[in-house]
Design a protein around this motif. Structure first.
Motif, PDB file in Angstrom:
ATOM      1  N   GLU A  24    -142.575  -2.506  32.679  1.00  0.00           N
ATOM      2  CA  GLU A  24    -141.333  -3.274  32.797  1.00  0.00           C
ATOM      3  C   GLU A  24    -141.234  -4.309  31.690  1.00  0.00           C
ATOM      4  N   PHE A  25    -140.090  -4.368  31.058  1.00  0.00           N
ATOM      5  CA  PHE A  25    -139.835  -5.416  30.079  1.00  0.00           C
ATOM      6  C   PHE A  25    -139.685  -6.749  30.800  1.00  0.00           C
ATOM      7  N   SER A  48    -135.612 -10.209  31.499  1.00  0.00           N
ATOM      8  CA  SER A  48    -135.214  -9.309  32.565  1.00  0.00           C
ATOM      9  C   SER A  48    -134.602 -10.138  33.680  1.00  0.00           C
ATOM     10  N   ILE A  95    -130.076  -6.503  18.272  1.00  0.00           N
ATOM     11  CA  ILE A  95    -131.136  -5.592  18.680  1.00  0.00           C
ATOM     12  C   ILE A  95    -131.493  -5.776  20.147  1.00  0.00           C
ATOM     13  N   ASP A  96    -131.806  -4.678  20.803  1.00  0.00           N
ATOM     14  CA  ASP A  96    -132.248  -4.711  22.185  1.00  0.00           C
ATOM     15  C   ASP A  96    -133.745  -5.017  22.204  1.00  0.00           C
ATOM     16  N   GLY A 122    -135.600  -5.452  24.563  1.00  0.00           N
ATOM     17  CA  GLY A 122    -136.286  -4.807  25.672  1.00  0.00           C
ATOM     18  C   GLY A 122    -136.626  -3.351  25.433  1.00  0.00           C
ATOM     19  N   ASP A 123    -136.237  -2.824  24.288  1.00  0.00           N
ATOM     20  CA  ASP A 123    -136.513  -1.433  23.952  1.00  0.00           C
ATOM     21  C   ASP A 123    -137.919  -1.322  23.368  1.00  0.00           C
ATOM     22  N   ALA A 124    -138.833  -0.724  24.116  1.00  0.00           N
ATOM     23  CA  ALA A 124    -140.231  -0.648  23.697  1.00  0.00           C
ATOM     24  C   ALA A 124    -140.426   0.148  22.408  1.00  0.00           C
ATOM     25  N   SER A 125    -139.499   0.996  22.060  1.00  0.00           N
ATOM     26  CA  SER A 125    -139.650   1.818  20.852  1.00  0.00           C
ATOM     27  C   SER A 125    -139.586   0.982  19.576  1.00  0.00           C
ATOM     28  N   HIS A 126    -139.105  -0.248  19.654  1.00  0.00           N
ATOM     29  CA  HIS A 126    -139.025  -1.111  18.472  1.00  0.00           C
ATOM     30  C   HIS A 126    -140.387  -1.692  18.096  1.00  0.00           C
ATOM     31  N   TYR A 127    -141.340  -1.640  19.007  1.00  0.00           N
ATOM     32  CA  TYR A 127    -142.602  -2.345  18.821  1.00  0.00           C
ATOM     33  C   TYR A 127    -143.682  -1.439  18.260  1.00  0.00           C
TER      34      TYR A 127
END
Length: 127
Positions: free
Chosen positions: A44-45, A59, A106-107, A109-114
């Motif tokens: 969970e973000f 969140s 930018i979102d 909370g989007d884990a793909s950015h990290y």
């Protein structure tokens, strides 16, 4: 290679506070996020912050209780957790993106950015 090390977890009672820290070494990072995981549930973000610190997001489950901040001079991001509840019990992970520009919308909370993830720190809240 950037390394992230979280600290500050522990066992507290409901209503107490904890302050988590995420220290980065080995390079510069841009956006940073905190995520949490409970066994048997999806990750969970929790909160995210831009490089400048001027943009933050939370969140719904922690909004108004948690506060994310950063000190770039110390390469450290903090998560101040107040009014803790038993449902906040989880392993908390710090994540960071390598130094690059992101659009202002930018979102976080989007884990793909990290690109980098820490090993996690356990926070346990008893009722």
């Amino acid at each position: 290679q950037v390394q992230l090390v979280e600290s500050g977890g522990g066992l507290v009672q409901a209503g107490d506070s904890l302050r988590l820290s995420c220290a980065a070494s080995g390079g510069t990072v841009s956006i940073v996020g905190w995520f949490r995981h409970v066994p048997g549930k999806d990750r969970e973000f929790v909160a995210g912050i831009s490089w400048s610190g001027t943009s933050t997001t939370y969140s719904d489950s922690v909004k108004g209780r948690f506060d994310i901040s950063r000190n770039n001079a110390r390469s450290t991001v903090y998560l101040q957790m107040n009014s803790l509840k038993p449902e906040d019990t989880a392993v908390y992970y710090c994540a960071a993106a390598r130094a690059r520009l992101f659009p202002s919308n930018i979102d976080l909370g989007d884990a793909s950015h990290y690109d980098y993830w820490g090993q996690g720190t356990q926070a346990t809240v008893s009722s």
